[in-house]
Design an enzyme around this catalytic site. Sequence first.
Site, short mmCIF file in Angstrom:
data_model
loop_
_atom_site.label_atom_id
_atom_site.label_comp_id
_atom_site.label_asym_id
_atom_site.label_seq_id
_atom_site.Cartn_x
_atom_site.Cartn_y
_atom_site.Cartn_z
N CYS A 227 0.93 -1.49 0.01
CA CYS A 227 0.23 0.45 -0.23
C CYS A 227 0.65 1.21 -0.13
O CYS A 227 0.85 1.77 0.98
CB CYS A 227 -1.28 0.00 0.84
SG CYS A 227 -2.00 -1.47 1.95
N ALA A 228 1.67 1.51 -0.99
CA ALA A 228 2.84 2.17 -1.22
C ALA A 228 1.76 3.89 -0.64
O ALA A 228 3.32 4.69 -0.70
CB ALA A 228 3.52 2.81 -3.20
N GLY A 231 4.47 7.25 -1.25
CA GLY A 231 5.54 6.43 -1.10
C GLY A 231 7.17 6.78 -0.70
O GLY A 231 8.07 6.09 -1.00
N GLY A 232 6.25 7.04 1.07
CA GLY A 232 7.88 7.81 1.43
C GLY A 232 8.72 6.37 1.84
O GLY A 232 9.41 5.79 2.70
N LYS A 233 7.62 5.12 2.02
CA LYS A 233 7.92 4.33 2.75
C LYS A 233 8.83 3.23 1.95
O LYS A 233 9.61 3.04 2.18
CB LYS A 233 7.46 3.44 3.80
CG LYS A 233 6.92 4.24 5.09
CD LYS A 233 5.79 2.94 5.93
CE LYS A 233 4.30 3.67 4.92
NZ LYS A 233 3.95 5.10 5.51
N ASP A 251 0.07 0.76 -5.73
CA ASP A 251 -0.84 0.93 -5.06
C ASP A 251 -2.86 1.52 -5.96
O ASP A 251 -2.42 0.97 -6.99
CB ASP A 251 -0.91 2.66 -4.72
CG ASP A 251 -1.66 3.95 -2.98
OD1 ASP A 251 -0.94 3.15 -2.10
OD2 ASP A 251 -2.78 3.71 -4.07
N ASP A 298 1.64 -1.79 4.50
CA ASP A 298 1.04 -0.37 6.11
C ASP A 298 -0.15 -0.28 5.33
O ASP A 298 -0.75 0.44 4.45
CB ASP A 298 2.20 0.57 5.35
CG ASP A 298 1.63 2.12 6.15
OD1 ASP A 298 1.14 2.35 6.91
OD2 ASP A 298 1.95 3.27 5.69
N CYS A 351 -1.09 3.22 11.00
CA CYS A 351 -1.52 4.74 12.05
C CYS A 351 -2.15 4.75 12.80
O CYS A 351 -2.76 6.05 12.74
CB CYS A 351 -0.74 5.63 11.95
SG CYS A 351 -1.61 6.11 9.85
#
Length: 413
Positions: A227-228, A231-233, A251, A298, A351
Amino acid sequence: MTPFQFEQAHQALQAILPLTYPADVSLSHYFRNHPALGAQDRNFIAESVFGVLRHRLWLEWRAPDATPRQLLLAYMRLVRSLPQRELAPMLSEADTAWLTALLAAAPAEQPLIARAELPDWVLPHLKDMSEADIVALGRGLREPAPLDLRVNTLKSTREQALAALQQAGWQAEPTPYSPLGIRMPGKPAINRHPLFLEGGVEVQDEGSQLLGLLLAPKRHDMVVDFCAGAGGKTLLLGALMASQGRVYAFDVSEKRINNLKPRLKRSGLSNVHPQLIAHENDSRIKRLQGKIDKVLVDAPCSGLGTLRRNPDLKWRQSEASLQDLLQRQASILESAARLVKPGGRLVYATCSILPDENQLQIARFLQSHPAFRVVPVSGLLSQVPQQGDYLQLYPHVHATDGFFAAVLERVPG
């Protein structure tokens, strides 16, 4: 504060409070419709609107049935503690009478919803926490978040990045848990600094950075960020692999995938492959079943761990939306697990602060997937104290967003 700024903050709050859309989106729309506003005006309006949202549950307990204007006045007087004389230029006779009556009224005993500033539907999901811990958590989530950066190790070291930021006259310090993180108080315009423009740093909360360290991809691994998002991770994983191996960034949102592309170009990575998928059972995913070394999920979640940044989620999520999310999470986790080859690793993260989305979601998965076992986080992130099987971060304890992560391994054989 000028009467003009106050009135603009009032109008912005009035436009945003239906919360039909995310508050930051609505506020950006308001600013686009008012191009004459200066930088100081915008800062005042943004801080005032988000200040009211952070304290809205307490303000509405103290001032039931308050209008948006009255909420703003109560925020200025009761939360920011501005003296009446400073507010006087903004006050009509009716405002003055209302404030006087509000200040004269003896407050009743505060219910938990007001003390913790968490919605009533959330509280039953935190039943294993004491009231004192719930209040501490809620107040931690109420505070504005600092700016966390992640150093792109392809282009810089943390020491070099810190020196560049400090040379520009900004406060910057290493994050305590992530070896790649830098923390900056306030909201500096990092997007104008050469270090950011040239891809040396990315904006990323320290808690989010730790997810990549838990996945711990090796240089020649095949990796999926399931679940990009923007794209931070994904970029973190690509950098941890020194731009070798292969990272698939999946995604379902074309907009999010498109937002990743300029960040990817800036990063200098060549091992990241964005892929738009229709759903978690897309044929692109099925082709990779049993072939992937490391999978990061994520998961879409309530986002309640990000209330420091998105206080409007208190009203934009509900018990009904939570139940929908729990089903989506289970379906995504089921599909992502099929990708993991024997001996491979899956990290499930949210989160969120709610056990239903976290520990209980993992317990349900493990009950029906005996081929997976938990790898205790305590043995993987020794720098984060008091962690057991799972990673659980809280703002009032760790100064990060609220994060959860479970590390699962597919048993070989």
